[in-house]
Enzyme design. Structure first.
Site, short mmCIF file in Angstrom:
data_model
loop_
_atom_site.label_atom_id
_atom_site.label_comp_id
_atom_site.label_asym_id
_atom_site.label_seq_id
_atom_site.Cartn_x
_atom_site.Cartn_y
_atom_site.Cartn_z
N GLU A 1 0.80 -1.23 0.00
CA GLU A 1 0.00 0.00 0.00
C GLU A 1 0.83 1.28 0.00
O GLU A 1 0.53 2.23 0.72
CB GLU A 1 -0.94 0.01 1.23
CG GLU A 1 -1.89 -1.15 1.25
CD GLU A 1 -2.68 -1.28 2.55
OE1 GLU A 1 -3.86 -1.61 2.47
OE2 GLU A 1 -2.11 -1.05 3.64
C1 TNX Z 1 -4.38 -4.00 4.84
S1 TNX Z 1 -2.78 -6.37 4.40
C2 TNX Z 1 -3.09 -3.79 5.27
C3 TNX Z 1 -2.84 -3.40 6.66
C4 TNX Z 1 -4.13 -3.23 7.43
C5 TNX Z 1 -5.06 -4.34 7.06
C6 TNX Z 1 -6.33 -4.34 7.86
C7 TNX Z 1 -1.74 -5.34 4.15
C8 TNX Z 1 -0.54 -5.84 3.53
N1 TNX Z 1 -1.98 -4.09 4.52
O1 TNX Z 1 -2.08 -2.23 6.69
O2 TNX Z 1 -3.83 -3.27 8.79
O3 TNX Z 1 -5.38 -4.22 5.71
O4 TNX Z 1 -7.09 -5.46 7.60
#
Ligand code: TNX
Length: 498
Positions: A315
């Site tokens: 992300e």
């Molecule tokens: C996505 S999964 C994220 C996390 C959040 C999570 C909450 C991922 C690699 N990144 O930063 O905590 O969703 O479900």
């Protein structure tokens, strides 16, 4: 070559001439194949007879032999009032993690090739003893053989200690709980926008400033290097390899708040206590950023005997794509230069994957496919199946549901080899169940989201697909849940157990 030795667990037997006669054999001693074992072993063959085992209480000194010492210690810590004679035999015909237990003629013989196999064996044995009624003292156990080996070498659990911090003692309790189900990797998500959780020498503000906060503004915390080392060792003795994650280049607000020089244009930022993602990034053009990362990876690599370092990579919406690719390429080399294999969330497959970089599939199957095409292993954590922070259903008191609601059957009824287009058994290193902690504040919260779903996922990662059957799993799970409750582990009352 066979190396056989009788573990002389007790002198008491020979000293005591006053052993009472065995109690009468119950009529309903369960067959080995009827015991509610989780994860279900690959093969169980029932024998014809039942044996009586006298048990003792007292002190047991584990063998100094590295192959069996941890297994002996594990059993004596888990069942402190129970000692019974066991024979441990090491043999090189066993695959990694594999073991065999023979119950016959009043003897229990454990065979494995190495330490991990011995540990797996005693974890199964603990369940056999418990469900055969051994907690009460003496025990009758049905004869037969358990011949077992894991489907995947990697069965993981991730704890997000960044969104909410969990002290080392809590993490140890989590280790105890997950080790019993043969989870053999613990991934610690040590940094995120809301907190930096590990002491790094030479960068005091990471912990003074970066560790002070957590989600909702409650005080955060961090592990000193000594505490971290102790955790790693504690886990290792129970058969668990710790994997440290420093998430980058995004998810870095806590580090940026501590050291604005890491930020684009050196901009100062406030600590963050919300739950948004995708707004922070390291300045990927600055040499000092790579010097910083090199220092962090060097120190964590030195503290971590396991083979992996997780570099995050998810992300990174505030990083230009080209910059992201350059950054991930560079950081993979830094990790490798400190002797570790990199792991990254699936977006890292958009960079040039170094040899051996493991891609952790969480949301993008197409990135896992790229990993495969580049010859790299995939770690399966599809959010719709394995994310323990997803609510079970609309009645769950905590948790999120952006990916799915994950009731127990949904966590159980999937096959890692058919879950993602083009990814099959041979491409998969294993599976991991992440617990993100935006809504998770206490051990009670951890238990609530983890149990009983983790037992489903532990079986997905261990048991051959053709052996897994939902109704049979439910039957075994009911018994396991009762046991967890007596151990004080809070379990979500999932409707499918009724
Ligand atoms: C996505 S999964 C994220 C996390 C959040 C999570 C909450 C991922 C690699 N990144 O930063 O905590 O969703 O479900």
């Amino acid at each position: 070559m066979f190396l056989s030795r009788l573990a002389s667990l007790l002198l008491l037997a020979s000293l005591c001439t006053c052993a009472p006669a065995p109690p009468p054999q119950p009529v309903d001693v369960p067959k080995l194949s009827e015991l509610p074992l989780i994860p279900l072993p690959a093969t169980i063959s029932d024998g014809d007879e039942v044996s009586y085992y006298e048990t003792y209480s007292g002190e047991m000194t584990p063998s100094s032999d590295a192959t069996i010492g941890d297994a002996q210690r594990y059993l004596s810590e888990r069942m402190p009032s129970l000692i019974l004679p066991l024979q441990y035999t090491t043999s090189d015909r066993f695959a990694e993690g594999a073991y065999r237990i023979d119950f016959a003629d009043g003897q229990i013989e454990i065979q494995a090739g190495e330490r991990e196999g011995m540990l797996n064996a005693v974890k199964t044995l603990e369940q056999v003893l418990h469900f055969s009624g051994a907690d009460a003292g003496a025990v009758y156990i049905a004869g037969g053989t358990i011949d077992d080996q894991p489907r995947f070498p990697y069965r993981g659990y991730m704890l997000d200690v960044a969104r909410h911090f969990f002290p080392a003692d809590t993490v140890k309790q989590v280790i105890d709980r997950i080790a019993a189900y043969k989870i053999n990797h613990l991934h610690l998500h040590l940094s995120d926008d809301q907190g930096w959780r590990i002491e790094i020498k030479g960068y005091p503000r990471l912990t003074e400033v970066g560790a002070a906060t957590e989600v909702d503004g409650t005080p955060g915390g961090f592990y000193t290097q000594e505490e971290y080392r102790d955790l790693v060792e504690y886990a290792m003795h129970k058969g668990i390899t710790v994997i440290p994650e420093i998430d980058m280049p995004g998810h870095t607000n806590a580090a940026l708040a501590a050291y604005p020089i890491l930020n684009v244009e050196g901009a100062e930022v406030e600590p963050y206590i919300g739950t948004k993602v995708g707004f922070s990034t390291f300045d990927v053009d600055q040499d000092s950023v790579y010097t910083f990362i090199d220092d962090v990876v060097e120190q964590l690599a030195a503290l971590t005997p396991g083979p992996y370092f997780h570099l995050g990579g998810d992300e990174s919406n505030a990083t230009d794509h080209e910059d992201y690719v350059r950054f991930v390429n560079e950081v993979q080399q830094i990790v490798r230069s400190h002797g570790k294999s990199p792991i990254g969330w699936d977006e890292v497959a958009t960079s040039e994957l170094a040899e051996g970089t493991i891609v952790q599939l969480w949301a993008h199957s197409e990135y896992a496919l790229r990993a495969k095409e580049a010859g790299n292993p995939v770690l399966m954590s599809p959010a719709t199946r394995t994310y323990l922070d997803m609510q079970y259903d609309t009645a769950s008191r905590i948790g999120l549901h952006w990916a799915a609601y994950i009731p127990l059957d949904s966590a159980y009824l999937w096959d890692p080899a058919t879950q993602a287009e083009g990814i099959t058994d041979g491409d998969i290193l294993g599976i991991e169940a992440p617990l993100w902690s935006e809504t998770v504040r206490t051990l009670e919260d951890i238990d609530y989201l983890t149990f009983p779903r983790l037992l489903a996922l532990a079986e997905v990662g261990w048991t051959p697909q053709e052996r897994r059957e939902w109704e049979d799993f439910r039957r075994r799970l009911r018994a396991q849940v009762g046991w967890l409750e007596t151990q004080g582990v809070g379990v979500y009352e999932s409707r499918v157990l009724e």
